[in-house]
Design a protein around this motif. Structure first.
Motif, PDB file in Angstrom:
ATOM      1  N   MET A   1       0.818  -1.201   0.000  1.00 45.32           N
ATOM      2  CA  MET A   1       0.000   0.000   0.000  1.00 45.32           C
ATOM      3  C   MET A   1       0.860   1.261   0.000  1.00 45.32           C
ATOM      4  O   MET A   1       0.549   2.211  -0.686  1.00 45.32           O
ATOM      5  CB  MET A   1      -0.926  -0.037   1.222  1.00 45.32           C
ATOM      6  N   THR A   2       1.957   1.272   0.762  1.00 45.02           N
ATOM      7  CA  THR A   2       2.787   2.472   0.799  1.00 45.02           C
ATOM      8  C   THR A   2       3.436   2.745  -0.546  1.00 45.02           C
ATOM      9  O   THR A   2       3.698   3.893  -0.860  1.00 45.02           O
ATOM     10  CB  THR A   2       3.875   2.358   1.877  1.00 45.02           C
ATOM     11  N   SER A   3       3.709   1.707  -1.340  1.00 45.36           N
ATOM     12  CA  SER A   3       4.326   1.964  -2.633  1.00 45.36           C
ATOM     13  C   SER A   3       3.373   2.706  -3.560  1.00 45.36           C
ATOM     14  O   SER A   3       3.802   3.414  -4.447  1.00 45.36           O
ATOM     15  CB  SER A   3       4.773   0.652  -3.287  1.00 45.36           C
ATOM     16  N   ILE A   4       2.075   2.574  -3.362  1.00 47.30           N
ATOM     17  CA  ILE A   4       1.093   3.306  -4.147  1.00 47.30           C
ATOM     18  C   ILE A   4       0.755   4.631  -3.468  1.00 47.30           C
ATOM     19  O   ILE A   4       0.574   5.651  -4.119  1.00 47.30           O
ATOM     20  CB  ILE A   4      -0.193   2.470  -4.337  1.00 47.30           C
ATOM     21  N   PHE A   5       0.707   4.636  -2.152  1.00 49.50           N
ATOM     22  CA  PHE A   5       0.266   5.811  -1.414  1.00 49.50           C
ATOM     23  C   PHE A   5       1.247   6.979  -1.523  1.00 49.50           C
ATOM     24  O   PHE A   5       0.820   8.115  -1.733  1.00 49.50           O
ATOM     25  CB  PHE A   5       0.043   5.466   0.063  1.00 49.50           C
ATOM     26  N   ASN A   6       2.539   6.743  -1.390  1.00 44.01           N
ATOM     27  CA  ASN A   6       3.505   7.842  -1.377  1.00 44.01           C
ATOM     28  C   ASN A   6       3.476   8.674  -2.661  1.00 44.01           C
ATOM     29  O   ASN A   6       3.396   9.899  -2.583  1.00 44.01           O
ATOM     30  CB  ASN A   6       4.913   7.326  -1.082  1.00 44.01           C
ATOM     31  N   PRO A   7       3.550   8.065  -3.852  1.00 42.09           N
ATOM     32  CA  PRO A   7       3.484   8.890  -5.065  1.00 42.09           C
ATOM     33  C   PRO A   7       2.130   9.584  -5.223  1.00 42.09           C
ATOM     34  O   PRO A   7       2.064  10.728  -5.669  1.00 42.09           O
ATOM     35  CB  PRO A   7       3.713   7.900  -6.204  1.00 42.09           C
ATOM     36  N   LEU A   8       1.065   8.915  -4.857  1.00 41.80           N
ATOM     37  CA  LEU A   8      -0.261   9.510  -4.955  1.00 41.80           C
ATOM     38  C   LEU A   8      -0.370  10.715  -4.021  1.00 41.80           C
ATOM     39  O   LEU A   8      -0.833  11.792  -4.418  1.00 41.80           O
ATOM     40  CB  LEU A   8      -1.341   8.475  -4.621  1.00 41.80           C
ATOM     41  N   ALA A   9       0.061  10.542  -2.785  1.00 46.55           N
ATOM     42  CA  ALA A   9       0.024  11.649  -1.825  1.00 46.55           C
ATOM     43  C   ALA A   9       0.926  12.785  -2.295  1.00 46.55           C
ATOM     44  O   ALA A   9       0.540  13.963  -2.224  1.00 46.55           O
ATOM     45  CB  ALA A   9       0.454  11.164  -0.442  1.00 46.55           C
ATOM     46  N   GLY A  10       2.094  12.450  -2.791  1.00 52.60           N
ATOM     47  CA  GLY A  10       3.007  13.479  -3.293  1.00 52.60           C
ATOM     48  C   GLY A  10       2.409  14.246  -4.454  1.00 52.60           C
ATOM     49  O   GLY A  10       2.479  15.478  -4.511  1.00 52.60           O
ATOM     50  N   GLY A  11       1.798  13.537  -5.387  1.00 53.92           N
ATOM     51  CA  GLY A  11       1.163  14.191  -6.524  1.00 53.92           C
ATOM     52  C   GLY A  11       0.017  15.094  -6.111  1.00 53.92           C
ATOM     53  O   GLY A  11      -0.137  16.207  -6.625  1.00 53.92           O
ATOM     54  N   LEU A  12      -0.788  14.619  -5.173  1.00 54.03           N
ATOM     55  CA  LEU A  12      -1.896  15.438  -4.677  1.00 54.03           C
ATOM     56  C   LEU A  12      -1.379  16.696  -3.970  1.00 54.03           C
ATOM     57  O   LEU A  12      -1.935  17.782  -4.136  1.00 54.03           O
ATOM     58  CB  LEU A  12      -2.787  14.627  -3.738  1.00 54.03           C
ATOM     59  N   LEU A  13      -0.317  16.544  -3.193  1.00 52.41           N
ATOM     60  CA  LEU A  13       0.247  17.710  -2.496  1.00 52.41           C
ATOM     61  C   LEU A  13       0.867  18.705  -3.473  1.00 52.41           C
ATOM     62  O   LEU A  13       0.744  19.920  -3.287  1.00 52.41           O
ATOM     63  CB  LEU A  13       1.275  17.260  -1.454  1.00 52.41           C
ATOM     64  N   ILE A  14       1.510  18.205  -4.526  1.00 55.18           N
ATOM     65  CA  ILE A  14       2.069  19.110  -5.535  1.00 55.18           C
ATOM     66  C   ILE A  14       0.944  19.859  -6.235  1.00 55.18           C
ATOM     67  O   ILE A  14       1.017  21.073  -6.458  1.00 55.18           O
ATOM     68  CB  ILE A  14       2.936  18.334  -6.551  1.00 55.18           C
ATOM     69  N   GLY A  15      -0.128  19.144  -6.599  1.00 61.36           N
ATOM     70  CA  GLY A  15      -1.271  19.793  -7.230  1.00 61.36           C
ATOM     71  C   GLY A  15      -1.921  20.822  -6.320  1.00 61.36           C
ATOM     72  O   GLY A  15      -2.285  21.920  -6.762  1.00 61.36           O
ATOM     73  N   LEU A  16      -2.052  20.484  -5.046  1.00 59.47           N
ATOM     74  CA  LEU A  16      -2.628  21.420  -4.074  1.00 59.47           C
ATOM     75  C   LEU A  16      -1.743  22.659  -3.933  1.00 59.47           C
ATOM     76  O   LEU A  16      -2.237  23.791  -3.922  1.00 59.47           O
ATOM     77  CB  LEU A  16      -2.806  20.722  -2.721  1.00 59.47           C
ATOM     78  N   ALA A  17      -0.427  22.446  -3.844  1.00 60.09           N
ATOM     79  CA  ALA A  17       0.495  23.580  -3.730  1.00 60.09           C
ATOM     80  C   ALA A  17       0.417  24.466  -4.969  1.00 60.09           C
ATOM     81  O   ALA A  17       0.423  25.702  -4.859  1.00 60.09           O
ATOM     82  CB  ALA A  17       1.924  23.073  -3.527  1.00 60.09           C
ATOM     83  N   ALA A  18       0.323  23.851  -6.142  1.00 67.89           N
ATOM     84  CA  ALA A  18       0.226  24.627  -7.386  1.00 67.89           C
ATOM     85  C   ALA A  18      -1.063  25.448  -7.409  1.00 67.89           C
ATOM     86  O   ALA A  18      -1.055  26.620  -7.812  1.00 67.89           O
ATOM     87  CB  ALA A  18       0.289  23.699  -8.589  1.00 67.89           C
ATOM     88  N   ALA A  19      -2.165  24.836  -6.974  1.00 69.04           N
ATOM     89  CA  ALA A  19      -3.446  25.547  -6.954  1.00 69.04           C
ATOM     90  C   ALA A  19      -3.418  26.698  -5.952  1.00 69.04           C
ATOM     91  O   ALA A  19      -3.865  27.814  -6.256  1.00 69.04           O
ATOM     92  CB  ALA A  19      -4.580  24.575  -6.617  1.00 69.04           C
ATOM     93  N   ILE A  20      -2.886  26.446  -4.761  1.00 63.44           N
ATOM     94  CA  ILE A  20      -2.809  27.501  -3.737  1.00 63.44           C
ATOM     95  C   ILE A  20      -1.909  28.641  -4.212  1.00 63.44           C
ATOM     96  O   ILE A  20      -2.240  29.817  -4.048  1.00 63.44           O
ATOM     97  CB  ILE A  20      -2.323  26.922  -2.386  1.00 63.44           C
ATOM     98  N   TYR A  21      -0.790  28.298  -4.816  1.00 61.96           N
ATOM     99  CA  TYR A  21       0.131  29.328  -5.299  1.00 61.96           C
ATOM    100  C   TYR A  21      -0.529  30.177  -6.378  1.00 61.96           C
ATOM    101  O   TYR A  21      -0.411  31.405  -6.391  1.00 61.96           O
ATOM    102  CB  TYR A  21       1.424  28.691  -5.820  1.00 61.96           C
ATOM    103  N   LEU A  22      -1.255  29.534  -7.297  1.00 61.61           N
ATOM    104  CA  LEU A  22      -1.943  30.271  -8.362  1.00 61.61           C
ATOM    105  C   LEU A  22      -3.023  31.179  -7.789  1.00 61.61           C
ATOM    106  O   LEU A  22      -3.148  32.348  -8.175  1.00 61.61           O
ATOM    107  CB  LEU A  22      -2.556  29.289  -9.369  1.00 61.61           C
ATOM    108  N   GLY A  62      12.313  13.322   4.878  1.00 58.66           N
ATOM    109  CA  GLY A  62      13.411  12.369   4.943  1.00 58.66           C
ATOM    110  C   GLY A  62      13.778  11.991   6.362  1.00 58.66           C
ATOM    111  O   GLY A  62      14.057  10.829   6.660  1.00 58.66           O
ATOM    112  N   THR A  63      13.739  12.967   7.257  1.00 57.86           N
ATOM    113  CA  THR A  63      14.053  12.711   8.664  1.00 57.86           C
ATOM    114  C   THR A  63      12.974  11.859   9.324  1.00 57.86           C
ATOM    115  O   THR A  63      13.273  10.888  10.021  1.00 57.86           O
ATOM    116  CB  THR A  63      14.214  14.044   9.429  1.00 57.86           C
ATOM    117  N   LEU A  64      11.716  12.205   9.100  1.00 58.65           N
ATOM    118  CA  LEU A  64      10.611  11.491   9.739  1.00 58.65           C
ATOM    119  C   LEU A  64      10.459  10.052   9.235  1.00 58.65           C
ATOM    120  O   LEU A  64       9.997   9.185   9.967  1.00 58.65           O
ATOM    121  CB  LEU A  64       9.294  12.245   9.532  1.00 58.65           C
ATOM    122  N   THR A  65      10.856   9.808   7.998  1.00 61.74           N
ATOM    123  CA  THR A  65      10.713   8.458   7.430  1.00 61.74           C
ATOM    124  C   THR A  65      12.033   7.698   7.408  1.00 61.74           C
ATOM    125  O   THR A  65      12.102   6.603   6.861  1.00 61.74           O
ATOM    126  CB  THR A  65      10.130   8.525   6.008  1.00 61.74           C
TER     127      THR A  65
END
Length: 132
Positions: A1-22, A62-65
Motif C-alpha cells: 500500500m505504501t508503494s502506491i500511497f507515497n506517489p499519490l500523496a506526493g502528486g496530490l500535495l504538488i497539485g494542491l500547492a500549485a493551486a494555492i500558489y496560483l 526524509g528525517t521522519l521516514t
C-alpha cells in the motif's frame, strides 16, 4: 500500500500547492520562475518562503521516514557550473522548467507545455537508455 500511497500523496500535495500558489499570487508554480522572482523582483517574500518550504519539507520528510538520498560521485566543479548554466539557459529558452510545464502547463492544456513536456520526457528516456 505504501508503494502506491507515497506517489499519490506526493502528486496530490504538488497539485494542491500549485493551486494555492496560483490562487494566492496569480502566478503559475514553476521552480525556475519562483527562483527568478526570489532573486530579481522587489516582492520576494512569498517566493523565498516557498523555496525555504521546499527545503524544510523535503528534509523533514526524509528525517521522519528515516530515508536518505545518496549523493552522487564527486563531480568536477567546472562541469557542475557549466551544467547549471545550461539548465538555466534551457529553462529560459523553453519559457519554464519541467515543474512549471509538467504540472501547471499540462493542467491548463497549454500547447507549449504539452510540447515541452513531451521533449523533456523523450530526452530523459533517451538519456537513461544510453547511460544505463
Amino acid at each position: 500500500m505504501t508503494s502506491i500511497f507515497n506517489p499519490l500523496a506526493g502528486g496530490l500535495l504538488i497539485g494542491l500547492a500549485a493551486a494555492i500558489y496560483l490562487i494566492t499570487t496569480g502566478k503559475v508554480l514553476g521552480i525556475s520562475g519562483i527562483l527568478s522572482q526570489a532573486l530579481f523582483q522587489q516582492k520576494r517574500f512569498i517566493p523565498l518562503v516557498f523555496l525555504v518550504g521546499l527545503v524544510i519539507g523535503g528534509s523533514a520528510y526524509g528525517t521522519l521516514t528515516n530515508q536518505t538520498v545518496p549523493f552522487p560521485d564527486v563531480r568536477s566543479p567546472f562541469l557542475l557550473i557549466i551544467s547549471g548554466l545550461l539548465v538555466g539557459y534551457g529553462t529560459r529558452l523553453g519559457s519554464g522548467c519541467t515543474s512549471g510545464h509538467g504540472v501547471c502547463g499540462l493542467a491548463r492544456l497549454s500547447p507549449r507545455s504539452i510540447v515541452a513536456t513531451g521533449i523533456f520526457m523523450a530526452t530523459a528516456i533517451i538519456t537513461v537508455y544510453f547511460t544505463k
